[in-house]
Design an enzyme around this catalytic site. Structure first.
Site, PDB file in Angstrom:
ATOM      1  N   ASP A 235       0.827  -1.204   0.000  1.00 27.72           N
ATOM      2  CA  ASP A 235       0.000   0.000   0.000  1.00 27.72           C
ATOM      3  C   ASP A 235       0.864   1.259   0.000  1.00 27.72           C
ATOM      4  O   ASP A 235       2.101   1.175   0.101  1.00 27.72           O
ATOM      5  CB  ASP A 235      -0.927  -0.057   1.236  1.00 27.72           C
ATOM      6  CG  ASP A 235      -2.311   0.463   0.935  1.00 27.72           C
ATOM      7  OD1 ASP A 235      -2.452   1.320   0.041  1.00 27.72           O
ATOM      8  OD2 ASP A 235      -3.267   0.031   1.616  1.00 27.72           O
TER       9      ASP A 235
ATOM     10  N   GLU B 116      -1.197   1.863  -5.097  1.00 26.18           N
ATOM     11  CA  GLU B 116      -1.089   3.322  -4.882  1.00 26.18           C
ATOM     12  C   GLU B 116      -2.287   4.030  -5.505  1.00 26.18           C
ATOM     13  O   GLU B 116      -2.257   5.218  -5.739  1.00 26.18           O
ATOM     14  CB  GLU B 116       0.274   3.853  -5.313  1.00 26.18           C
ATOM     15  CG  GLU B 116       0.659   3.658  -6.763  1.00 26.18           C
ATOM     16  CD  GLU B 116      -0.122   4.557  -7.698  1.00 26.18           C
ATOM     17  OE1 GLU B 116      -1.076   4.030  -8.313  1.00 26.18           O
ATOM     18  OE2 GLU B 116       0.209   5.759  -7.809  1.00 26.18           O
ATOM     19  N   TRP B 117      -3.342   3.272  -5.779  1.00 27.65           N
ATOM     20  CA  TRP B 117      -4.676   3.762  -6.168  1.00 27.65           C
ATOM     21  C   TRP B 117      -4.735   4.428  -7.550  1.00 27.65           C
ATOM     22  O   TRP B 117      -5.644   5.210  -7.835  1.00 27.65           O
ATOM     23  CB  TRP B 117      -5.240   4.720  -5.094  1.00 27.65           C
ATOM     24  CG  TRP B 117      -4.890   4.274  -3.719  1.00 27.65           C
ATOM     25  CD1 TRP B 117      -5.298   3.124  -3.109  1.00 27.65           C
ATOM     26  CD2 TRP B 117      -4.026   4.933  -2.781  1.00 27.65           C
ATOM     27  NE1 TRP B 117      -4.743   3.025  -1.861  1.00 27.65           N
ATOM     28  CE2 TRP B 117      -3.966   4.130  -1.639  1.00 27.65           C
ATOM     29  CE3 TRP B 117      -3.309   6.138  -2.816  1.00 27.65           C
ATOM     30  CZ2 TRP B 117      -3.200   4.476  -0.522  1.00 27.65           C
ATOM     31  CZ3 TRP B 117      -2.542   6.489  -1.711  1.00 27.65           C
ATOM     32  CH2 TRP B 117      -2.497   5.652  -0.578  1.00 27.65           C
ATOM     33  N   GLY B 118      -3.749   4.125  -8.392  1.00 25.96           N
ATOM     34  CA  GLY B 118      -3.798   4.644  -9.760  1.00 25.96           C
ATOM     35  C   GLY B 118      -3.420   6.110  -9.879  1.00 25.96           C
ATOM     36  O   GLY B 118      -3.388   6.664 -10.982  1.00 25.96           O
TER      37      GLY B 118
ATOM     38  N   ASP C   7     -10.284   3.312  -3.074  1.00 24.13           N
ATOM     39  CA  ASP C   7     -10.931   2.118  -2.503  1.00 24.13           C
ATOM     40  C   ASP C   7     -12.343   1.913  -3.023  1.00 24.13           C
ATOM     41  O   ASP C   7     -13.182   2.812  -2.995  1.00 24.13           O
ATOM     42  CB  ASP C   7     -10.970   2.230  -0.979  1.00 24.13           C
ATOM     43  CG  ASP C   7      -9.594   2.028  -0.384  1.00 24.13           C
ATOM     44  OD1 ASP C   7      -8.614   1.994  -1.153  1.00 24.13           O
ATOM     45  OD2 ASP C   7      -9.508   1.897   0.842  1.00 24.13           O
TER      46      ASP C   7
HETATM   47  C1  GLA Z   1      -6.024   1.173   1.625  1.00 23.82           C
HETATM   48  C2  GLA Z   1      -6.210   0.181   0.481  1.00 23.82           C
HETATM   49  C3  GLA Z   1      -7.320  -0.794   0.826  1.00 23.82           C
HETATM   50  C4  GLA Z   1      -6.999  -1.508   2.137  1.00 23.82           C
HETATM   51  C5  GLA Z   1      -6.789  -0.488   3.244  1.00 23.82           C
HETATM   52  C6  GLA Z   1      -6.284  -1.119   4.521  1.00 23.82           C
HETATM   53  O1  GLA Z   1      -7.109   2.021   1.755  1.00 23.82           O
HETATM   54  O2  GLA Z   1      -6.472   0.848  -0.707  1.00 23.82           O
HETATM   55  O3  GLA Z   1      -7.492  -1.733  -0.223  1.00 23.82           O
HETATM   56  O4  GLA Z   1      -5.847  -2.292   1.959  1.00 23.82           O
HETATM   57  O5  GLA Z   1      -5.825   0.491   2.859  1.00 23.82           O
HETATM   58  O6  GLA Z   1      -6.062  -0.173   5.519  1.00 23.82           O
END
Ligand code: GLA
Length: 386
Positions: A130, A165-167, A188
């Protein structure tokens, strides 16, 4: 990078969407049992991944090693890995490219080699890495992911590297170069068709991503995935039905099928997020549809692309290894729609074909090259076309 690790999109289960900080060894073992008992392992759901919150919150042991929470993982992770392996499955774990994970547990920045060695000694097969509490810029992200990618590459065990890293820093452009086999393309996911704004008291607000937004993101970067490295649209919410620990009140049956169809045709990794030990028959039918999985896992490994978007209807096409085609038509609108496209627009010859309707599980004759079909709100028609 070992390309063989992700020749097709990785599949499995992840603890976060359902259990969050309440993950424990009992839940991991019962999930592994269920993957075997329900035949899901045979369908390809191989990795059982422990997400955030598996360590003690305060620091490391005197040798600097991460310490599993003794209350929730009393047998330790090595024993858990042995159990999961004894079922013919693989165990995944989670960390973060900073001092702290998203939930505030110790992260791995500066400890990459030590942590990779520890995981290898336990028999870990997969790492979700993450990016909370790390610098925002792309250069730092590439550097931090490369550090862990190198540590995994030299730890003596094949550990699939899953970037999260969410793109935000375009990991589809560099994820493979740091050893990644998959990279998240969005923030998320929530158990919702639309995005949901979250405002933690006193904290920074953010949008959780609804399925409709993720479909749009998937369509934009579909060209970048392929054998060895895949765009990850995030863990599935199928079956959560508002009962997970992520936000959202659940989706309609059409919406859960649309979610699964788009993840399948665009070759997203498929990580189940619901409690499969208590899933109902509808959920099981969606998650275990063999045609949906076969499209996703097709050995050609070409992610489906959106070829058309008209009147609220999106058309995704994916070539399959036997020369046939998978096609998904998604009505993203909130009312039933008449979706109509010419054979030329769809890229087919104008001849009549018997097509297989994946969600009906039957051959139909409605495809003549030109396509005119009524699709319910948020429904997807998903076909195999010879
Ligand atoms: C981030 C990630 C999620 C999850 C949470 C856990 O938000 O994007 O998929 O792993 O952390 O805290």
């Amino acid at each position: 990078m070992n390309r063989e690790l992700a020749a097709t999109p990785p599949m499995g289960w992840n603890s976060w969407n359902m259990f969050g900080p309440a993950v424990d060894e009992e839940k991991i073992m019962r999930t592994a049992d269920t993957l075997v008992k329900k035949g899901m392992k045979e369908l390809g759901y191989t990795y059982v991944v422990i997400d955030d919150c598996w360590t003690i919150k305060d620091g490391r042991d005197p040798q600097g090693n991460l310490v599993p929470d003794p209350g929730r993982f009393p047998s330790g992770i090595k024993a858990l890995a042995d159990y999961v392996h004894s079922k013919g499955l693989k165990l995944g774990i989670y960390s973060d490219a900073a001092d702290r994970t998203c939930a505030g547990y110790p992260g791995s920045y500066g400890h990459e080699e030590q942590d990779a060695a520890l995981w290898a000694s336990w028999g870990i097969d997969f790492l979700k890495y993450d990016y909370c509490n790390a610098p925002w810029d792309q250069k730092s992200a590439i550097e931090r992911y490369r550090r862990m990618g190198n540590a995994l590459a030299s730890c003596g065990r094949d550990i699939l590297f899953s970037l999260c890293e969410w793109g935000a820093r375009s990991p589809h452009l560099w994820g493979k170069t740091v050893g990644g086999s998959m990279w998240r393309s969005s923030g998320d996911i929530f158990d919702s068709w639309v995005d949901i704004w979250v405002q933690p008291p006193g904290g920074i607000g953010y949008y959780g991503v609804g399925i409709d937004t993720n479909i749009e993101l998937a369509a934009r970067i579909a060209g970048y995935g392929g054998p060895g490295g895949w765009n990850d649209l995030d863990m599935l919410v199928v079956g959560l039905k508002g009962k997970g620990q992520i936000e959202g009140n659940g989706l309609s049956p059409f919406e859960y099928r649309t979610h699964m169809s788009v993840w399948s045709i665009t070759c997203s990794p498929l990580f189940i997020g619901c409690d499969i030990t208590a899933m109902d028959a509808d959920t099981e039918a969606i998650l275990t549809n063999p045609h949906v999985i076969a499209v996703n896992q097709d050995p050609l490994g070409v992610p489906g692309k959106r070829i058309l978007s008209k009147n609220g209807c999106d058309v995704f096409r994916k070539p399959l290894h036997d020369g046939s085609t998978a096609m998904a038509v998604v009505n993203r609108g909130s009312a039933p729609a008449e979706c109509s496209f010419s054979a030329g627009e769809l890229g087919f010859l104008d001849t009549e074909k018997t097509v297989f309707d994946i969600w009906q599980g039957a051959n139909t004759h409605e495809f003549t090259g030109d396509l005119r079909v009524k699709i319910e709100a948020h429904e997807t028609k998903f076909w195999l076309i010879p």
